[in-house]
Design a protein around this motif. Structure first.
Motif, PDB file in Angstrom:
ATOM      1  N   HIS A   1      23.335  24.205  33.760  1.00 57.06           N
ATOM      2  CA  HIS A   1      23.528  24.138  32.627  1.00 57.06           C
ATOM      3  C   HIS A   1      24.123  22.719  32.119  1.00 57.06           C
ATOM      4  O   HIS A   1      23.654  22.149  30.983  1.00 57.06           O
ATOM      5  N   LEU A   2      25.151  22.499  32.942  1.00 55.63           N
ATOM      6  CA  LEU A   2      25.600  21.113  32.265  1.00 55.63           C
ATOM      7  C   LEU A   2      24.701  19.850  32.693  1.00 55.63           C
ATOM      8  O   LEU A   2      24.662  18.994  31.530  1.00 55.63           O
TER       9      LEU A   2
ATOM     10  N   GLU B   1      26.362  26.041  43.833  1.00 58.96           N
ATOM     11  CA  GLU B   1      26.798  26.670  42.386  1.00 58.96           C
ATOM     12  C   GLU B   1      25.755  26.132  41.289  1.00 58.96           C
ATOM     13  O   GLU B   1      25.773  25.305  40.895  1.00 58.96           O
TER      14      GLU B   1
ATOM     15  N   MET C   1      30.514  34.823  45.136  1.00 54.95           N
ATOM     16  CA  MET C   1      31.555  35.223  46.040  1.00 54.95           C
ATOM     17  C   MET C   1      32.739  35.036  45.190  1.00 54.95           C
ATOM     18  O   MET C   1      33.096  33.719  44.771  1.00 54.95           O
TER      19      MET C   1
ATOM     20  N   SER D   1      36.557  31.183  50.776  1.00 54.67           N
ATOM     21  CA  SER D   1      35.367  31.262  51.196  1.00 54.67           C
ATOM     22  C   SER D   1      35.483  31.584  52.598  1.00 54.67           C
ATOM     23  O   SER D   1      34.410  32.490  53.048  1.00 54.67           O
TER      24      SER D   1
ATOM     25  N   LYS E   1      39.495  13.768  37.991  1.00 62.55           N
ATOM     26  CA  LYS E   1      40.076  13.321  36.771  1.00 62.55           C
ATOM     27  C   LYS E   1      40.715  11.949  36.615  1.00 62.55           C
ATOM     28  O   LYS E   1      40.586  11.457  35.464  1.00 62.55           O
TER      29      LYS E   1
ATOM     30  N   VAL F   1      32.727  16.881  26.536  1.00 63.62           N
ATOM     31  CA  VAL F   1      34.056  17.629  26.408  1.00 63.62           C
ATOM     32  C   VAL F   1      34.728  17.269  27.626  1.00 63.62           C
ATOM     33  O   VAL F   1      34.033  17.271  28.828  1.00 63.62           O
TER      34      VAL F   1
ATOM     35  N   HIS G   1      37.202  18.844  30.242  1.00 56.87           N
ATOM     36  CA  HIS G   1      37.811  20.262  30.441  1.00 56.87           C
ATOM     37  C   HIS G   1      39.320  19.914  31.213  1.00 56.87           C
ATOM     38  O   HIS G   1      39.667  19.388  32.069  1.00 56.87           O
TER      39      HIS G   1
ATOM     40  N   GLU H   1      37.078  27.135  30.391  1.00 52.25           N
ATOM     41  CA  GLU H   1      35.677  26.515  31.183  1.00 52.25           C
ATOM     42  C   GLU H   1      34.704  27.161  30.382  1.00 52.25           C
ATOM     43  O   GLU H   1      33.636  26.405  30.086  1.00 52.25           O
TER      44      GLU H   1
ATOM     45  N   THR I   1      31.870  13.535  29.896  1.00 51.26           N
ATOM     46  CA  THR I   1      32.192  15.103  30.069  1.00 51.26           C
ATOM     47  C   THR I   1      32.426  15.310  31.549  1.00 51.26           C
ATOM     48  O   THR I   1      32.113  14.851  32.269  1.00 51.26           O
ATOM     49  N   TYR I   2      33.740  16.010  31.414  1.00 48.71           N
ATOM     50  CA  TYR I   2      34.345  16.689  32.560  1.00 48.71           C
ATOM     51  C   TYR I   2      34.449  17.880  32.732  1.00 48.71           C
ATOM     52  O   TYR I   2      35.006  18.682  31.829  1.00 48.71           O
ATOM     53  N   LEU I   3      34.092  18.505  33.648  1.00 49.31           N
ATOM     54  CA  LEU I   3      34.342  20.068  34.015  1.00 49.31           C
ATOM     55  C   LEU I   3      34.917  20.387  35.335  1.00 49.31           C
ATOM     56  O   LEU I   3      34.194  19.845  36.364  1.00 49.31           O
ATOM     57  N   GLU I   4      35.881  21.148  35.563  1.00 48.81           N
ATOM     58  CA  GLU I   4      36.425  21.747  36.769  1.00 48.81           C
ATOM     59  C   GLU I   4      35.771  23.216  36.808  1.00 48.81           C
ATOM     60  O   GLU I   4      35.992  24.014  36.029  1.00 48.81           O
ATOM     61  N   ILE I   5      34.642  23.328  37.534  1.00 46.27           N
ATOM     62  CA  ILE I   5      33.902  24.728  37.633  1.00 46.27           C
ATOM     63  C   ILE I   5      34.766  25.830  38.571  1.00 46.27           C
ATOM     64  O   ILE I   5      35.142  25.161  39.770  1.00 46.27           O
ATOM     65  N   ARG I   6      35.101  26.630  38.245  1.00 49.80           N
ATOM     66  CA  ARG I   6      35.821  27.790  38.933  1.00 49.80           C
ATOM     67  C   ARG I   6      34.773  28.302  40.009  1.00 49.80           C
ATOM     68  O   ARG I   6      33.756  28.740  39.702  1.00 49.80           O
TER      69      ARG I   6
ATOM     70  N   GLN J   1      25.972  26.918  36.960  1.00 46.83           N
ATOM     71  CA  GLN J   1      26.831  26.124  36.058  1.00 46.83           C
ATOM     72  C   GLN J   1      26.437  24.592  35.822  1.00 46.83           C
ATOM     73  O   GLN J   1      26.333  24.146  34.796  1.00 46.83           O
TER      74      GLN J   1
ATOM     75  N   ASP K   1      34.761  29.649  44.524  1.00 46.34           N
ATOM     76  CA  ASP K   1      35.440  29.664  45.717  1.00 46.34           C
ATOM     77  C   ASP K   1      34.605  29.170  46.846  1.00 46.34           C
ATOM     78  O   ASP K   1      35.301  29.085  47.993  1.00 46.34           O
ATOM     79  N   PHE K   2      33.883  28.269  46.605  1.00 43.92           N
ATOM     80  CA  PHE K   2      32.804  27.640  47.746  1.00 43.92           C
ATOM     81  C   PHE K   2      33.338  26.358  48.189  1.00 43.92           C
ATOM     82  O   PHE K   2      32.866  25.685  49.119  1.00 43.92           O
TER      83      PHE K   2
END
Lengths: 230, 388
Positions: free
Chosen positions: B371-372, B365, A1, B241, B335, A94, A96, A81, B349-354, B368, B356-357
């Motif tokens: 994978h992480l 999700e 979505m 969403s 953060k 890493v 982000h 990303e 390790t930090y990630l902000e996953i894009r 992603q 819309d949920f």
């Protein structure tokens, strides 16, 4: 979505996605083993087991090389990303985020080396990022494309056009480089910041160059430290 | 947590049939100074513990979750709450790791909670159940882990309240944990988060059927609990969403009804979610768990947030994940956690996953996160020399 509107933005292209897929952010000559010359130099420079922070680590190619060859304890910062996924896929740690968010959360001297590999020209708070880097680390490695290279100069002089070269592959309307600097500019800048070059290294179109770097080098690589005199 | 997780993550579970198990303990000391005695903990396990007992991972559930993280219960048509992440070849690979998930104390899904019998009175606890905190939940989990003969945890992992527990685990028991996966969470509740919880609690407390919490042998405060769930649900979704899922579509009609029956699709959805929730959740548990969330502050008793990680050994690894559209636990809170961790020179390790949920993204999700987590666990296991 996906939210409506994103597709449109993607069609129009955002700077992150319009970059060429390989050789980011610009073409850099490689040694016979296929390692970029700037990476080669950086790996040679950094001592075994160093603590390294790579600002703008991209897909983690350099950091992985440093872990494999110099057994560094390394971590990266990357704004894209997609690139973070690739770097994590290489087993790297890493963060982000944007390097312009700063490094204030790191205590002084937490690292041996901070690396700004092909990143500086995209940072907004250039001086702040560099000063902060030399607060949290003893050494700062900076590599950047040289706008003083003869090819760029000739395009401007003879064609009257903003340079688009293998080292500077972007049209003016899509470039992520918000700063255009030459090697001469950089030397002046670090002197003003109270930093000095411990080592420097210049890369031409196909191999390292040793003379007239501001004219002959497509890329410059510097290892900086605080200038104790100032 | 939403109940529509199966809509997008409905690949057939590979874990298969599972059963909830129970462990009993004499007593658990609580932060309030009281103690919970006796204590029963509901838990499930997936995969198998290796010979040197080094491949165990503790999964930690969110507000409305339970011990049933993956696989199916006999007769159920829906898998556990994190089935998209747990199973052979999935992020928490049951071919490699031994997964444990337990229901938190104060819960209503098998572990001792307000609906349990108080041995002192022979009646159900109701509001006589002691107030529990996130550190209390973690202390109970430590007892379970010890009981299962697990001396080290390769990872503690969870989203939302589960992410808080993961952080609490590494700061309370840093010596027995190798890594921490903390998703869509915070180190302490913001006033906005407390406010949403308080509205949910008031909906229950003001339901005439609540009766001071002693409703177990009569009509339960379902209306209040349903409203609490509806409010919660709004905070788990995102503006995007909701546009995508409902738009302004009308429910079973072409024109407005010009009355106060159901008009919009989104109204019908919330009503349904509220009603379904009352069939599986206890209103008093909702009160206790949201209170535990509001009390949570990782820095509590540890000075600052940075100081909270002081005792964490340098070998510890952290994976912190946030979602761009999560406005309940916004990325800035993750953060803050990451900066405190990195300020201690720890590996993170930090990630902000894009996505819309919204907040629910941690349940949806899969790609992603898989994978992480896969790569993160692989490095952790490699460094720890974990054989499988």
């Amino acid at each position: 979505m996906r939210r409506p509107g994103r597709e449109l933005r993607e069609l129009l292209g955002n700077p992150e996605q319009s970059r060429p897929a390989e050789g980011l952010p610009s073409r850099i000559a490689r040694d016979p083993a296929g390692v970029r010359y700037d990476h080669h130099f950086i790996v040679d420079t950094i001592e075994e087991g160093s603590r390294v922070l790579d600002l703008g680590c991209g897909r983690g190619v350099l950091l992985r090389l440093l872990v494999d060859r110099k057994n560094v304890r390394g971590t990266g910062v990357e704004i894209s990303e997609e690139k973070v996924y690739e770097a994590v896929g290489k087993g790297l740690s890493v963060y982000h985020g944007d390097i312009d968010e700063g490094l204030s959360y790191y205590p002084d001297g937490m690292f041996d080396y901070v690396i700004l590999s092909q990143t500086l020209q995209e940072a907004r708070a250039t001086a702040l990022v560099m000063c902060e880097a030399l607060r949290v680390a003893k050494h700062l490695v900076v590599s950047f494309p040289n706008f003083g290279h003869w090819r760029a100069r000739s395009q401007l002089l003879l064609r009257g056009r903003a340079p688009v070269t293998p080292a500077l592959p972007y049209e003016w309307y899509e470039t992520p480089n918000i700063h255009s600097l030459t090697i001469a500019d950089f030397r002046l800048f670090i002197a003003n910041l109270g930093m000095k070059a411990e080592r420097s290294f210049y890369i031409g179109r196909r191999s390292p160059v040793g003379f007239w770097p501001n004219l002959m080098a497509e890329h410059g690589v510097y290892v900086l430290t605080r200038d104790s005199v100032k | 947590m939403s109940d529509y997780s199966t809509e997008s993550g409905s690949a057939a579970s590979l874990v298969g049939l599972v059963e909830t198990q129970y462990a009993e303990f004499d007593a658990l000391p609580l932060d309030s100074g009281l103690e919970l005695a006796p204590l029963k903990i509901a838990y499930e396990t997936y995969g198998s513990l290796n010979d040197d007992r080094s491949n165990a991972i503790l999964l930690l559930h969110a507000l409305s979750g339970d011990a049933h993280a993956a696989g199916y219960h006999e007769g159920d048509d829906r898998p556990g709450w994190w089935d998209i992440m747990v199973g052979p070849g999935k992020a928490f690979d049951t071919d490699r790791y031994y997964l444990v998930c337990s229901n938190v104390i104060g819960g209503c899904r098998g572990t001792t909670g307000p609906a349990s019998l108080d041995p002192k009175t022979g009646q159900r606890y109701g509001m006589r159940f002691p107030v529990v905190t996130v550190p209390d939940m973690v202390r109970a989990q430590k007892m379970l882990v010890d009981h299962l003969g697990i001396r080290r945890l390769l990872a503690v992992a969870g989203g939302s309240m589960g992410g808080m527990q993961a952080l609490e685990w590494v700061t309370a028991y840093p010596e027995v944990v190798d890594s921490c996966i903390s998703i869509a969470t915070t180190h302490r509740h913001s006033p906005q988060q407390i406010a949403f919880n308080e509205v949910g609690r008031q909906a229950i407390l003001r339901d005439p059927n609540w009766c001071g919490g002693d409703y177990y042998d009569r009509t339960a405060p379902d209306a209040g609990l349903a409203v609490a769930r509806m409010i919660g649900h709004i905070t788990y979704l995102s503006d995007g969403s909701m546009h995508e899922k409902f738009g302004r579509r009308l429910r079973d009609k072409e024109v407005y009804g010009f009355d106060f029956t159901m008009d919009f699709e989104v109204e019908s959805y919330l009503k349904h979610q509220g009603e379904v929730f009352t069939q599986r959740f206890d209103a008093n548990t909702y009160l206790y768990i949201t209170k535990a969330l509001d009390y949570f502050d990782l820095a509590n008793g540890r000075g600052t947030l940075v100081e909270a990680f002081r005792e964490v050994p340098p070998e510890m690894r952290f994976l912190v994940i946030a979602f761009s559209s999560d406005w309940l636990y916004p990325p800035y809170q993750s953060k803050e956690i990451v900066r405190a961790i990195k300020g201690n020179g720890l590996d993170c390790t930090y990630l902000e996953i894009r996505s819309d949920f919204g907040h629910d993204a941690f349940l949806l999700e899969a790609q992603q996160q898989t994978h992480l987590i896969t790569h993160f666990l692989e490095v952790t296991a490699h460094r720890r020399g974990v054989g499988v």
